[in-house]
Design a protein around this motif. Structure first.
Motif, PDB file in Angstrom:
ATOM      1  N   VAL A  76       0.836  -1.206   0.000  1.00 32.58           N
ATOM      2  CA  VAL A  76       0.000   0.000   0.000  1.00 32.58           C
ATOM      3  C   VAL A  76       0.871   1.256   0.000  1.00 32.58           C
ATOM      4  O   VAL A  76       1.783   1.395   0.806  1.00 32.58           O
ATOM      5  CB  VAL A  76      -0.935   0.001   1.227  1.00 32.58           C
ATOM      6  N   GLY A  77       0.585   2.168  -0.936  1.00 31.28           N
ATOM      7  CA  GLY A  77       1.364   3.395  -1.057  1.00 31.28           C
ATOM      8  C   GLY A  77       2.798   3.090  -1.429  1.00 31.28           C
ATOM      9  O   GLY A  77       3.745   3.547  -0.790  1.00 31.28           O
ATOM     10  N   SER A  78       2.974   2.323  -2.507  1.00 33.32           N
ATOM     11  CA  SER A  78       4.276   1.731  -2.834  1.00 33.32           C
ATOM     12  C   SER A  78       5.361   2.770  -3.102  1.00 33.32           C
ATOM     13  O   SER A  78       6.522   2.558  -2.778  1.00 33.32           O
ATOM     14  CB  SER A  78       4.130   0.795  -4.038  1.00 33.32           C
ATOM     15  N   GLY A  79       5.008   3.897  -3.724  1.00 35.25           N
ATOM     16  CA  GLY A  79       5.974   4.976  -3.911  1.00 35.25           C
ATOM     17  C   GLY A  79       7.196   4.566  -4.707  1.00 35.25           C
ATOM     18  O   GLY A  79       7.135   4.282  -5.896  1.00 35.25           O
ATOM     19  N   ALA A  80       8.347   4.491  -4.024  1.00 37.15           N
ATOM     20  CA  ALA A  80       9.595   4.080  -4.670  1.00 37.15           C
ATOM     21  C   ALA A  80       9.734   2.559  -4.757  1.00 37.15           C
ATOM     22  O   ALA A  80      10.750   2.042  -5.219  1.00 37.15           O
ATOM     23  CB  ALA A  80      10.796   4.657  -3.925  1.00 37.15           C
ATOM     24  N   GLY A  81       8.692   1.842  -4.283  1.00 35.53           N
ATOM     25  CA  GLY A  81       8.678   0.386  -4.448  1.00 35.53           C
ATOM     26  C   GLY A  81       9.095  -0.419  -3.248  1.00 35.53           C
ATOM     27  O   GLY A  81       9.266  -1.638  -3.340  1.00 35.53           O
ATOM     28  N   ILE A  99       0.483  -0.884  -5.034  1.00 38.04           N
ATOM     29  CA  ILE A  99      -0.625   0.070  -5.088  1.00 38.04           C
ATOM     30  C   ILE A  99      -0.076   1.483  -4.986  1.00 38.04           C
ATOM     31  O   ILE A  99       0.536   1.863  -3.985  1.00 38.04           O
ATOM     32  CB  ILE A  99      -1.632  -0.194  -3.954  1.00 38.04           C
ATOM     33  N   GLU A 100      -0.284   2.271  -6.051  1.00 32.63           N
ATOM     34  CA  GLU A 100       0.244   3.639  -6.091  1.00 32.63           C
ATOM     35  C   GLU A 100      -0.710   4.522  -6.887  1.00 32.63           C
ATOM     36  O   GLU A 100      -1.000   4.242  -8.045  1.00 32.63           O
ATOM     37  CB  GLU A 100       1.645   3.655  -6.731  1.00 32.63           C
ATOM     38  N   PHE A 124      -0.832  -1.383  -9.503  1.00 35.64           N
ATOM     39  CA  PHE A 124      -2.241  -0.987  -9.484  1.00 35.64           C
ATOM     40  C   PHE A 124      -2.249   0.513  -9.301  1.00 35.64           C
ATOM     41  O   PHE A 124      -1.949   1.015  -8.222  1.00 35.64           O
ATOM     42  CB  PHE A 124      -3.001  -1.673  -8.346  1.00 35.64           C
ATOM     43  N   ARG A 125      -2.566   1.239 -10.385  1.00 34.96           N
ATOM     44  CA  ARG A 125      -2.573   2.700 -10.291  1.00 34.96           C
ATOM     45  C   ARG A 125      -3.937   3.155  -9.785  1.00 34.96           C
ATOM     46  O   ARG A 125      -4.930   3.138 -10.507  1.00 34.96           O
ATOM     47  CB  ARG A 125      -2.270   3.343 -11.650  1.00 34.96           C
ATOM     48  N   ALA A 128      -5.789   2.695  -2.532  1.00 34.75           N
ATOM     49  CA  ALA A 128      -5.948   1.359  -1.940  1.00 34.75           C
ATOM     50  C   ALA A 128      -7.419   1.006  -1.749  1.00 34.75           C
ATOM     51  O   ALA A 128      -7.799  -0.165  -1.843  1.00 34.75           O
ATOM     52  CB  ALA A 128      -5.206   1.296  -0.604  1.00 34.75           C
ATOM     53  N   GLU A 129      -8.253   2.013  -1.505  1.00 37.70           N
ATOM     54  CA  GLU A 129      -9.684   1.765  -1.336  1.00 37.70           C
ATOM     55  C   GLU A 129     -10.314   1.179  -2.597  1.00 37.70           C
ATOM     56  O   GLU A 129     -11.368   0.545  -2.542  1.00 37.70           O
ATOM     57  CB  GLU A 129     -10.431   3.067  -0.977  1.00 37.70           C
ATOM     58  N   GLN A 130      -9.673   1.416  -3.746  1.00 36.99           N
ATOM     59  CA  GLN A 130     -10.211   0.952  -5.025  1.00 36.99           C
ATOM     60  C   GLN A 130      -9.688  -0.420  -5.433  1.00 36.99           C
ATOM     61  O   GLN A 130     -10.156  -0.993  -6.416  1.00 36.99           O
ATOM     62  CB  GLN A 130      -9.849   1.964  -6.132  1.00 36.99           C
ATOM     63  N   PHE A 131      -8.734  -0.941  -4.672  1.00 34.49           N
ATOM     64  CA  PHE A 131      -8.127  -2.228  -5.039  1.00 34.49           C
ATOM     65  C   PHE A 131      -9.159  -3.341  -4.874  1.00 34.49           C
ATOM     66  O   PHE A 131      -9.795  -3.469  -3.826  1.00 34.49           O
ATOM     67  CB  PHE A 131      -6.911  -2.507  -4.155  1.00 34.49           C
ATOM     68  N   PRO A 132      -9.318  -4.184  -5.900  1.00 37.61           N
ATOM     69  CA  PRO A 132     -10.338  -5.235  -5.833  1.00 37.61           C
ATOM     70  C   PRO A 132      -9.852  -6.468  -5.064  1.00 37.61           C
ATOM     71  O   PRO A 132      -8.735  -6.931  -5.236  1.00 37.61           O
ATOM     72  CB  PRO A 132     -10.568  -5.587  -7.308  1.00 37.61           C
TER      73      PRO A 132
END
Length: 204
Positions: A76-81, A99-100, A124-125, A128-132
């Motif tokens: 969640v909030g992967s940013g730089a990975g 998720i980013e 997943f662009r 996180a609330e939208q992740f299925p």
């Protein structure tokens, strides 16, 4: 950076396969290039990048998944990975979702995945609330608005699944308070840090 130097810096954190050392070097080069254009990390020194970012991430991977684990991960909030990309590198049998929501950071992550030929990672662009769906392991590290992000991350864990948090010691109690429906393990102290820990919990 010399491969031997990278290996030496990572040795206290995890047992890293030799093949990964070259990939880490490629990753650092891409990170430094992109970091001059967009803010991915405040760490500029390459040795500190290896210890702080890669070391902590591989520490999480070794303690929570191992090298042959078969399951789904959401970073969640992967940013730089971090820690998601190193988890995918360390455990090629894991299915890792990065998720980013920010477009430029998502583009960076896609470049890293392509350069490292990671077959088990995807971006997943979105938020996180939208992740299925739900996953076996959710990871969270160095995010803004920690408690808000944690609340969302907790919802992504399937029953019986786990969450892995790379946090400061002062965040342990608030994290446990937010997640009363999790069984928490003892925090693991991160090598070289007085305050950083890995906190893992299993969803009831």
């Amino acid at each position: 950076m010399e491969p031997a130097k990278i290996a030496a810096l990572l040795r206290p954190y995890a047992n890293i396969r030799e093949k990964l050392i070259d990939d880490i070097s490629i990753y650092i080069d891409i990170l430094v290039k992109w970091n001059s254009k967009i803010s991915l990390t405040s760490v500029r020194d390459s040795q500190e990048m290896v210890s702080r970012h890669f070391g902590e991430s591989f520490f999480l991977a070794e303690n929570l998944v191992g090298s042959n684990w078969q399951g789904t991960v959401a970073d969640v909030g992967s940013g730089a990975g971090f820690p998601g990309v190193p988890v995918a590198m360390y455990c090629p049998t894991a299915d890792v979702n990065l998720i980013e929501s920010q477009g430029k950071k998502a583009a960076f992550l896609n470049e890293v995945i392509y350069a490292l030929k990671l077959k088990n990672a995807r971006v997943f662009r979105g938020r996180a609330e939208q992740f299925p769906g739900r996953v076996d392991l959710v990871t969270l590290r160095a995010v803004e608005k920690f408690e808000e992000a944690l609340s969302v991350a907790l919802d992504l864990v399937r029953p019986g699944g786990r969450i892995g948090l790379m946090i400061g010691r002062t965040q342990v109690v608030p994290a446990k308070h937010l997640a009363g429906h999790f069984d928490w393990e003892q925090p693991l102290k991160v090598y070289g840090s007085e305050s950083r820990v890995l906190l893992a919990g299993t969803k009831r």
